[in-house]
Design an enzyme around this catalytic site. Structure first.
Site, PDB file in Angstrom:
ATOM      1  N   GLY A 185     -11.047  88.750  36.339  1.00 40.74           N
ATOM      2  CA  GLY A 185     -12.142  89.325  37.109  1.00 40.74           C
ATOM      3  C   GLY A 185     -12.382  88.569  38.399  1.00 40.74           C
ATOM      4  O   GLY A 185     -12.355  87.334  38.414  1.00 40.74           O
ATOM      5  N   ARG A 216      -4.864  91.847  35.709  1.00 40.41           N
ATOM      6  CA  ARG A 216      -4.547  91.324  34.381  1.00 40.41           C
ATOM      7  C   ARG A 216      -3.161  91.845  34.017  1.00 40.41           C
ATOM      8  O   ARG A 216      -2.976  93.048  33.867  1.00 40.41           O
ATOM      9  CB  ARG A 216      -5.608  91.741  33.365  1.00 40.41           C
ATOM     10  CG  ARG A 216      -6.957  91.066  33.594  1.00 40.41           C
ATOM     11  CD  ARG A 216      -7.979  91.517  32.555  1.00 40.41           C
ATOM     12  NE  ARG A 216      -9.200  90.729  32.631  1.00 40.41           N
ATOM     13  CZ  ARG A 216     -10.237  91.023  33.404  1.00 40.41           C
ATOM     14  NH1 ARG A 216     -10.183  92.103  34.171  1.00 40.41           N
ATOM     15  NH2 ARG A 216     -11.323  90.271  33.409  1.00 40.41           N
ATOM     16  N   ASP A 235     -10.721  81.945  31.387  1.00 42.18           N
ATOM     17  CA  ASP A 235     -10.025  81.425  30.208  1.00 42.18           C
ATOM     18  C   ASP A 235      -8.684  82.109  29.956  1.00 42.18           C
ATOM     19  O   ASP A 235      -7.709  81.459  29.586  1.00 42.18           O
ATOM     20  CB  ASP A 235     -10.921  81.506  28.968  1.00 42.18           C
ATOM     21  CG  ASP A 235     -11.486  82.905  28.726  1.00 42.18           C
ATOM     22  OD1 ASP A 235     -11.233  83.808  29.546  1.00 42.18           O
ATOM     23  OD2 ASP A 235     -12.174  83.085  27.714  1.00 42.18           O
ATOM     24  N   THR A 259     -15.152  82.401  37.672  1.00 43.38           N
ATOM     25  CA  THR A 259     -15.676  83.508  36.881  1.00 43.38           C
ATOM     26  C   THR A 259     -17.190  83.505  36.972  1.00 43.38           C
ATOM     27  O   THR A 259     -17.808  82.437  36.915  1.00 43.38           O
ATOM     28  CB  THR A 259     -15.254  83.414  35.399  1.00 43.38           C
ATOM     29  OG1 THR A 259     -16.025  84.335  34.615  1.00 43.38           O
ATOM     30  CG2 THR A 259     -15.453  82.019  34.834  1.00 43.38           C
ATOM     31  N   ASP A 274     -19.156  84.449  34.764  1.00 47.48           N
ATOM     32  CA  ASP A 274     -19.757  84.288  33.432  1.00 47.48           C
ATOM     33  C   ASP A 274     -20.167  82.850  33.115  1.00 47.48           C
ATOM     34  O   ASP A 274     -20.989  82.624  32.226  1.00 47.48           O
ATOM     35  CB  ASP A 274     -18.788  84.774  32.349  1.00 47.48           C
ATOM     36  CG  ASP A 274     -18.426  86.236  32.507  1.00 47.48           C
ATOM     37  OD1 ASP A 274     -19.220  86.975  33.119  1.00 47.48           O
ATOM     38  OD2 ASP A 274     -17.344  86.648  32.037  1.00 47.48           O
ATOM     39  N   ASP A 294     -18.568  80.641  31.505  1.00 48.02           N
ATOM     40  CA  ASP A 294     -18.335  80.451  30.067  1.00 48.02           C
ATOM     41  C   ASP A 294     -17.121  79.581  29.764  1.00 48.02           C
ATOM     42  O   ASP A 294     -16.431  79.784  28.766  1.00 48.02           O
ATOM     43  CB  ASP A 294     -18.183  81.815  29.380  1.00 48.02           C
ATOM     44  CG  ASP A 294     -17.027  82.636  29.951  1.00 48.02           C
ATOM     45  OD1 ASP A 294     -16.482  82.248  30.996  1.00 48.02           O
ATOM     46  OD2 ASP A 294     -16.691  83.665  29.350  1.00 48.02           O
ATOM     47  N   ARG A 328     -20.095  89.019  29.471  1.00 48.43           N
ATOM     48  CA  ARG A 328     -19.296  89.169  28.256  1.00 48.43           C
ATOM     49  C   ARG A 328     -20.100  88.708  27.035  1.00 48.43           C
ATOM     50  O   ARG A 328     -21.160  89.236  26.750  1.00 48.43           O
ATOM     51  CB  ARG A 328     -17.972  88.409  28.367  1.00 48.43           C
ATOM     52  CG  ARG A 328     -16.983  89.015  29.328  1.00 48.43           C
ATOM     53  CD  ARG A 328     -15.590  88.460  29.143  1.00 48.43           C
ATOM     54  NE  ARG A 328     -15.530  87.015  29.271  1.00 48.43           N
ATOM     55  CZ  ARG A 328     -14.419  86.313  29.141  1.00 48.43           C
ATOM     56  NH1 ARG A 328     -13.276  86.930  28.882  1.00 48.43           N
ATOM     57  NH2 ARG A 328     -14.431  84.998  29.271  1.00 48.43           N
TER      58      ARG A 328
END
Length: 328
Positions: free
Chosen positions: A15, A76, A107, A130, A132, A134, A176
């Site tokens: 992303g 991707r 990740d 990212t 996120d 995360d 997510r």
């Protein structure tokens, strides 16, 4: 003995995140500073497989630090998951003369890079990009701060409408399975409730909270919902459930979606990307590989992929406590 690094490749994968262009710029200019050739691959791993690349220098990355998205584009690659796909990528790197790679992504990008590096002994450094936030091994990822500010701006506007019409708004944000965006923007925007996957609020508690808000005199409310929250099947069914059980509220839903991944990066993300990528180039030149850069307590660090790919930092319980107090 570490091999000499004459050419470094760079790509963005997964992303997109605001600040990726600032990261690309920093790689190209750090390479120029250290007299190393820089090759940019388009569309991440797929570009490596197809040999889709361009040579980059200090001038080719001018005026991109303020731009959202990524000039190298992102994708991707299903093909890279297969042995044959990775073999094609390795052959292309050898043909071009790329000695090492800097991977900007999340990740999934790092897992692919770790496998690729071990299979073909190609030094790889990961740069966490990212929204996120995360990824373990860093307090912040590139794009996270910009996403927070985008969400805050949107919720501030939604609250104007909520107040004008005495409405309850459910605002779904990205992330997510991580609730970092929801929790921080919920507190920052003064949300009445915050729903995140790490904490199961439950429908009964949510209903009681909204009833309490109504009794206290609140005529409108904002509930920030992380897309990974499991309190309902989806945010629309959750809103319908609340409307059925609290007819005094007119519940509306706003899904912010991909607008959170776009836009000009904040100063924080531009600076973070610059710090990360200068460090990434220097790590490669110092003979290091299979690590990701990060920031811990405002110091740039290097963490093994194994550690970086563990479960990310837990949710800040103190923010949850503050949210409960301030939503009174």
């Amino acid at each position: 003995m570490a091999k000499e690094i004459r050419t470094i490749g760079v790509m963005t994968s997964g992303g997109d995140a605001p600040g990726m262009n600032a990261a690309i710029r920093a790689v190209a200019r750090a390479c120029a500073y250290y007299n190393v050739k820089c090759i940019g691959f388009y569309r991440g791993y797929q570009g490596m497989i197809e040999g889709d690349y361009c040579e980059m220098n200090a001038r080719s990355v001018r005026n991109i630090i303020s731009r959202g998205g990524t000039i190298l584009k992102s994708a991707r690659s299903q093909e890279f998951r297969d042995v044959e796909g990775r073999k094609k990528a390795a052959n292309n790197l050898k043909k071009i003369g790329v000695d090492a790679m800097i991977l900007i992504g999340g990740d999934g990008t790092f897992r692919g890079g770790e496998i690729f590096s071990k299979e073909y002994d190609i030094p790889v450094i990961g740069v966490p990009g990212t929204i996120d936030n995360d990824i373990a091994g860093t307090n912040f990822t590139i794009g996270y701060d910009t996403a927070l500010n985008t969400v805050i701006d949107a919720i501030d506007k939604i609250r104007d409408t909520a107040s004008s019409h005495d409405r309850l708004f459910f605002v779904e944000v990205m992330g997510r399975d991580a609730g970092f965006i929801a929790l921080n923007t919920g507190v920052g925007a003064g949300a009445e409730e915050i729903l995140i996957p790490e904490e199961d609020l439950g429908l009964d508690r949510l209903l009681e909270s909204l009833k309490r808000s109504k009794r206290s005199g609140k005529s409108s409310s904002i509930v920030v919902v992380s897309e990974g929250d499991k309190i309902g099947k989806n945010v629309y069914e959750l809103a319908d459930y609340i409307s059925e059980n609290l007819p005094d509220y007119e519940a509306k839903v706003t899904v912010l979606g991909h607008m959170q991944r776009g836009g000009s990066p904040t100063c924080f993300d531009r600076t973070l990307a610059s710090r990360f990528c200068v460090k990434a180039v220097e790590l490669l030149l110092d003979g290091q590989q299979n690590v990701m850069v990060g920031i811990i307590n405002n110091k740039i660090t290097a963490t093994s992929f194994e550690e970086g790919l563990k479960e990310g930092y837990g949710i800040n319980k103190e923010l949850l406590r503050i949210s409960d107090i301030l939503s009174t």
